[in-house]
Design an enzyme around this catalytic site. Structure first.
Site, PDB file in Angstrom:
ATOM      1  N   SER A 148       0.816  -1.309  -0.075  1.00  0.00           N
ATOM      2  CA  SER A 148      -0.189   0.093   0.026  1.00  0.00           C
ATOM      3  C   SER A 148       0.782   1.356   0.155  1.00  0.00           C
ATOM      4  O   SER A 148       0.138   2.185  -0.517  1.00  0.00           O
ATOM      5  CB  SER A 148      -1.062  -0.221   1.199  1.00  0.00           C
ATOM      6  OG  SER A 148      -0.183  -0.217   2.485  1.00  0.00           O
ATOM      7  N   HIS A 212       0.332   4.983   3.991  1.00  0.00           N
ATOM      8  CA  HIS A 212      -0.361   5.679   2.832  1.00  0.00           C
ATOM      9  C   HIS A 212       0.169   7.128   2.702  1.00  0.00           C
ATOM     10  O   HIS A 212       0.287   7.392   1.590  1.00  0.00           O
ATOM     11  CB  HIS A 212      -1.755   5.505   3.215  1.00  0.00           C
ATOM     12  CG  HIS A 212      -2.335   3.977   3.223  1.00  0.00           C
ATOM     13  ND1 HIS A 212      -3.690   3.996   3.554  1.00  0.00           N
ATOM     14  CD2 HIS A 212      -1.456   2.878   3.251  1.00  0.00           C
ATOM     15  CE1 HIS A 212      -3.834   2.638   3.788  1.00  0.00           C
ATOM     16  NE2 HIS A 212      -2.538   1.812   3.372  1.00  0.00           N
TER      17      HIS A 212
END
Length: 251
Positions: A148, A212
Site C-alpha cells: 500500500s 499511505h
C-alpha cells in the site's frame, strides 16, 4: 483489519486506449504468485491447517514483514524487510484491493514515467513509506506487510500527472450513488481521510494509514520534481469504482 469506507473515497480508472505496462503487470503477477504459495492464502497444504496454519502465517509475516523494533535495533537483515514486505499480503481482500489499484493507476503512471523509472520509483517510494511508518512506531513489535505504501505513491504521482482525469466515487452519505469527480478532488479527499484515520489509529494490528500518507506525499513530490510544473493533457478515461489500497499490520 480492512476499512471499507475507502471504497467511497477512492475510485479507479479504466483506460479507453490501452497501452503496454509490463512492469505494472509483472508486479501484480509476482505479488499474486507469492500470495498463492504463501500461508496467507490458505491453499498450500505444506503450512498445515487450523492453529498450525495461523502459527505459520504469523511466522511468515514476521520473517518477511517490517517489525519496527527490529528494523532500528535488530539483525542486519531487517533493513531488507521494507523491500520484502511490499510483496507480502495478509489476506485475499488485502491483495485484491491493492492489486486492482496498482493495475488501473499504475499502467498510466508507468507509461508516463517509463518502465525502468517507474519500477525504481515504485520500489523506492514503497521502501521509504514503510520506513517512515516504522520510524514513527519504532518500539512496535507488530509486523507490517503490503504494497500500500508503494501504491499510495503511485496515486500521488497520478494526481500530479493526470489531475483532470475523471474518477467514479461511491459516497456512503449519498447512498453510494456513483458520482464522477476529477482526480484533483478525489485523491486529496482520500489522502485527507487517511490523515484523519492515522490520527485516530491505535497501536496494534490495523491499517497503516501513516504509510499511505508518506507514500502519497513521496509520489506527488517525485512526479513534481521529475516532470516540473508544465500542465499535461489528461487522456480520455472511463470510470469504474474500486476499493482503495490497504496496508495491514499482522499480529
Amino acid at each position: 483489519m480492512i476499512s471499507n469506507w475507502s471504497a467511497a473515497a477512492g475510485g479507479t480508472l479504466k483506460r479507453v486506449r490501452r497501452s503496454p505496462a509490463p512492469m505494472t503487470h509483472a508486479l501484480i503477477v509476482l505479488c499474486c504468485l507469492l500470495f498463492l504459495i504463501g500461508p496467507a492464502a490458505g491453499l498450500n497444504p505444506a503450512y498445515g491447517y487450523g492453529d498450525g496454519l495461523l502459527a505459520a502465517q504469523r511466522a511468515y509475516f514476521r520473517h518477511w514483514g517490517v517489525i519496527p523494533a527490529e528494523l532500528f535495533g535488530g539483525p542486519a537483515r531487517a533493513v531488507l524487510t521494507p523491500a520484502t514486505a511490499l510483496f507480502v499480503h495478509g489476506s485475499w481482500v488485502h491483495l485484491l484491493g491493492n492489486m486492482l489499484f496498482l493495475y488501473v493507476f499504475g499502467a498510466m503512471t508507468e507509461e508516463r514515467m517509463g518502465r525502468v523509472r517507474f519500477t525504481l520509483f515504485y520500489l523506492g517510494c514503497g521502501y521509504l513509506a514503510l520506513l517512515g511508518y516504522a520510524a514513527a512506531n519504532a518500539t512496535s513489535e507488530q509486523s507490517l506487510v503490503g504494497a500500500s505504501g508503494a501504491i499510495s505513491a503511485v496515486l500521488g504521482a497520478f494526481l500530479y500527472l493526470f489531475p483532470g482525469a475523471r474518477v467514479t466515487s461511491l459516497l456512503p452519505f449519498l447512498f453510494f450513488l456513483p458520482l464522477r469527480f476529477p482526480a484533483w478532488v478525489v485523491l486529496p479527499f482520500w489522502a485527507a481521510l487517511q490523515w484523519l484515520a492515522a490520527r485516530r489509529a491505535a497501536q496494534g494490528p490495523g491499517v497503516a494509514y501513516l504509510a499511505h500518507l508518506v507514500g502519497f506525499g513521496l509520489g506527488f513530490v517525485f512526479a513534481w520534481v521529475l516532470f516540473g510544473r508544465a500542465t499535461r493533457a489528461c487522456p480520455k478515461v472511463e470510470p469504474a469504482p474500486a476499493p482503495a489500497p490497504e496496508g495491514e499490520n499482522q499480529p
